[in-house]
Design an enzyme around this catalytic site. Sequence first.
Site, PDB file in Angstrom:
ATOM      1  N   ALA A 107       8.881   0.480   1.151  1.00  0.00           N
ATOM      2  CA  ALA A 107      10.324   0.702   1.190  1.00  0.00           C
ATOM      3  C   ALA A 107      10.913   0.098  -0.078  1.00  0.00           C
ATOM      4  O   ALA A 107      10.321  -0.807  -0.681  1.00  0.00           O
ATOM      5  CB  ALA A 107      10.915   0.040   2.422  1.00  0.00           C
ATOM      6  N   GLY A 149       5.919   0.425   3.625  1.00  0.00           N
ATOM      7  CA  GLY A 149       6.362   1.736   4.083  1.00  0.00           C
ATOM      8  C   GLY A 149       5.489   2.878   3.579  1.00  0.00           C
ATOM      9  O   GLY A 149       5.415   3.932   4.216  1.00  0.00           O
ATOM     10  N   GLU A 168       2.769   3.043   5.964  1.00  0.00           N
ATOM     11  CA  GLU A 168       3.344   3.511   7.235  1.00  0.00           C
ATOM     12  C   GLU A 168       3.665   5.004   7.189  1.00  0.00           C
ATOM     13  O   GLU A 168       3.457   5.725   8.169  1.00  0.00           O
ATOM     14  CB  GLU A 168       4.605   2.685   7.551  1.00  0.00           C
ATOM     15  CG  GLU A 168       4.257   1.230   7.837  1.00  0.00           C
ATOM     16  CD  GLU A 168       5.478   0.307   7.835  1.00  0.00           C
ATOM     17  OE1 GLU A 168       6.111   0.159   6.782  1.00  0.00           O
ATOM     18  OE2 GLU A 168       5.800  -0.237   8.899  1.00  0.00           O
ATOM     19  N   GLU A 206       4.567  -6.888   3.844  1.00  0.00           N
ATOM     20  CA  GLU A 206       5.958  -7.290   4.140  1.00  0.00           C
ATOM     21  C   GLU A 206       6.101  -8.793   4.312  1.00  0.00           C
ATOM     22  O   GLU A 206       7.121  -9.385   3.957  1.00  0.00           O
ATOM     23  CB  GLU A 206       6.453  -6.572   5.407  1.00  0.00           C
ATOM     24  CG  GLU A 206       6.736  -5.083   5.223  1.00  0.00           C
ATOM     25  CD  GLU A 206       5.539  -4.190   5.449  1.00  0.00           C
ATOM     26  OE1 GLU A 206       4.388  -4.716   5.504  1.00  0.00           O
ATOM     27  OE2 GLU A 206       5.723  -2.970   5.573  1.00  0.00           O
TER      28      GLU A 206
HETATM   29  N1  CAA Z   1      10.654  -1.371  -4.046  1.00  0.00           N
HETATM   30  C1  CAA Z   1      11.384  -1.265  -5.174  1.00  0.00           C
HETATM   31  N2  CAA Z   1      10.826  -1.224  -6.407  1.00  0.00           N
HETATM   32  C2  CAA Z   1       9.493  -1.292  -6.484  1.00  0.00           C
HETATM   33  C3  CAA Z   1       8.676  -1.394  -5.342  1.00  0.00           C
HETATM   34  C4  CAA Z   1       9.314  -1.424  -4.080  1.00  0.00           C
HETATM   35  N3  CAA Z   1       8.610  -1.490  -2.933  1.00  0.00           N
HETATM   36  N4  CAA Z   1       7.381  -1.468  -5.741  1.00  0.00           N
HETATM   37  C5  CAA Z   1       7.393  -1.393  -7.071  1.00  0.00           C
HETATM   38  N5  CAA Z   1       8.661  -1.282  -7.542  1.00  0.00           N
HETATM   39  C6  CAA Z   1       9.123  -1.189  -8.923  1.00  0.00           C
HETATM   40  C7  CAA Z   1       9.034  -2.521  -9.627  1.00  0.00           C
HETATM   41  O1  CAA Z   1      10.155  -3.337  -9.338  1.00  0.00           O
HETATM   42  C8  CAA Z   1       8.969  -2.076 -11.077  1.00  0.00           C
HETATM   43  O2  CAA Z   1      10.274  -1.745 -11.483  1.00  0.00           O
HETATM   44  P1  CAA Z   1      10.848  -2.297 -12.918  1.00  0.00           P
HETATM   45  O3  CAA Z   1       9.959  -1.628 -13.945  1.00  0.00           O
HETATM   46  O4  CAA Z   1      12.249  -1.808 -12.933  1.00  0.00           O
HETATM   47  O5  CAA Z   1      10.671  -3.781 -12.903  1.00  0.00           O
HETATM   48  C9  CAA Z   1       8.158  -0.778 -11.013  1.00  0.00           C
HETATM   49  O6  CAA Z   1       8.249  -0.329  -9.647  1.00  0.00           O
HETATM   50  C10 CAA Z   1       6.692  -0.976 -11.338  1.00  0.00           C
HETATM   51  O7  CAA Z   1       6.197  -2.008 -10.492  1.00  0.00           O
HETATM   52  P2  CAA Z   1       5.370  -3.273 -11.041  1.00  0.00           P
HETATM   53  O8  CAA Z   1       5.797  -3.613 -12.409  1.00  0.00           O
HETATM   54  O9  CAA Z   1       5.462  -4.344 -10.002  1.00  0.00           O
HETATM   55  O10 CAA Z   1       3.906  -2.627 -11.092  1.00  0.00           O
HETATM   56  P3  CAA Z   1       2.513  -3.407 -10.991  1.00  0.00           P
HETATM   57  O11 CAA Z   1       1.484  -2.393 -11.342  1.00  0.00           O
HETATM   58  O12 CAA Z   1       2.550  -4.683 -11.754  1.00  0.00           O
HETATM   59  O13 CAA Z   1       2.371  -3.810  -9.428  1.00  0.00           O
HETATM   60  C11 CAA Z   1       2.489  -3.396  -7.055  1.00  0.00           C
HETATM   61  C12 CAA Z   1       2.224  -2.797  -8.452  1.00  0.00           C
HETATM   62  C13 CAA Z   1       1.362  -4.390  -6.691  1.00  0.00           C
HETATM   63  C14 CAA Z   1       2.473  -2.221  -6.076  1.00  0.00           C
HETATM   64  C15 CAA Z   1       3.850  -4.127  -7.040  1.00  0.00           C
HETATM   65  O14 CAA Z   1       4.834  -3.251  -7.578  1.00  0.00           O
HETATM   66  C16 CAA Z   1       4.315  -4.533  -5.662  1.00  0.00           C
HETATM   67  O15 CAA Z   1       3.853  -5.526  -5.140  1.00  0.00           O
HETATM   68  N6  CAA Z   1       5.280  -3.791  -5.065  1.00  0.00           N
HETATM   69  C17 CAA Z   1       5.883  -4.137  -3.799  1.00  0.00           C
HETATM   70  C18 CAA Z   1       4.920  -3.869  -2.647  1.00  0.00           C
HETATM   71  C19 CAA Z   1       5.579  -4.284  -1.337  1.00  0.00           C
HETATM   72  O16 CAA Z   1       5.849  -5.439  -1.104  1.00  0.00           O
HETATM   73  N7  CAA Z   1       5.841  -3.292  -0.462  1.00  0.00           N
HETATM   74  C20 CAA Z   1       6.469  -3.525   0.820  1.00  0.00           C
HETATM   75  C21 CAA Z   1       7.939  -3.263   0.740  1.00  0.00           C
HETATM   76  S1  CAA Z   1       8.827  -3.716   2.212  1.00  0.00           S
HETATM   77  C22 CAA Z   1       8.531  -2.457   3.309  1.00  0.00           C
HETATM   78  O17 CAA Z   1       7.868  -1.490   2.993  1.00  0.00           O
HETATM   79  C23 CAA Z   1       9.172  -2.597   4.646  1.00  0.00           C
HETATM   80  C24 CAA Z   1       8.713  -1.597   5.650  1.00  0.00           C
HETATM   81  O18 CAA Z   1       7.929  -1.867   6.517  1.00  0.00           O
HETATM   82  C25 CAA Z   1       9.242  -0.255   5.683  1.00  0.00           C
END
Ligand code: CAA
Length: 258
Positions: free
Chosen positions: A66, A109, A112, A132
């Site tokens: 998400a 998400g 999911e 999460e």
């Molecule tokens: N939401 C918003 N933006 C996101 C995102 C997310 N879930 N995942 C990645 N992005 C964005 C980053 O902020 C970044 O944007 P900027 O260039 O503007 O800074 C861009 O995508 C590229 O991401 P990274 O620079 O972080 O890329 P990376 O290769 O270094 O890392 C990753 C990849 C390990 C997937 C890392 O992006 C990450 O950990 N993302 C979040 C994963 C996460 O926590 N997901 C769960 C979200 S909560 C949820 O999903 C609730 C639910 O149950 C529905």
Amino acid sequence: MGDYETILLDRSGRVGLITLNRPKALNALNSAVMREVIDAVAGLDADPGIGAIVVTGSEKAFAAGADIKEMADLGFADVHGRETFSGWDALTRARTPIIAAVAGYALGGGCELAMMCDMIIAADTAKFGQPEITLGVIPGMGGSQRLTRAVGKAKAMDLCLTGRQMGADEAERAGLVARVVPAAELLDTAMAAAGTIAGMAKTTAIMAKDAVNAAFETTLAEGVKTERRIFYSTFATDDQTEGMAAFIAKRKPEFNKS
Ligand code: CAA
């Protein structure tokens, strides 16, 4: 097809293809993505010319979860009042079989969403996880329930409590993933599987999907009764007559596709 900002919508024969398309955000699922995916699936589901749907992302990310930036400033009253993520439930009401073709990150998400589809075909690069907890929240699109049903308590607890990622081979061994293929073959494999499904009688495919899904909703005894009722119903279709006659005559069946 369609006029969308966050997804691409295509069709190939009787297969609809939805590609998540927010590359800069690793396909993070904001409310626009939810709205557009649900709208596209509803359109494809209502189209008698479509027999299966594939949902995919990019090479790097199916979806990284998400959209954290969209959620960061929300409070309890906001998410509770808006019933955040409940709109995704519509996906599970689609009757047409849906395949998730997953490469790269399928986190939160993203994992999911893949699990809401009827089956997952994964590239060898796929990484599944429910991170999460590292954000101070828990899964909110069904992860704690669907992952547990798919892989059992041990691994679901591991993923939900540690936030670690699970590779494609581990996901296949655990029963989350139907097939793992080299990344370069992912879309062709998923489209071919969807084409095979779309070549079956549509009514029977919907019945088969309903029967398998019943296993997630009920007891074994009730599920077996449900299956038998659906099985008996197949004998009210022309497709049963045609399928069995074609087998006996050693020819290809001509199924109803709409
Ligand atoms: N939401 C918003 N933006 C996101 C995102 C997310 N879930 N995942 C990645 N992005 C964005 C980053 O902020 C970044 O944007 P900027 O260039 O503007 O800074 C861009 O995508 C590229 O991401 P990274 O620079 O972080 O890329 P990376 O290769 O270094 O890392 C990753 C990849 C390990 C997937 C890392 O992006 C990450 O950990 N993302 C979040 C994963 C996460 O926590 N997901 C769960 C979200 S909560 C949820 O999903 C609730 C639910 O149950 C529905």
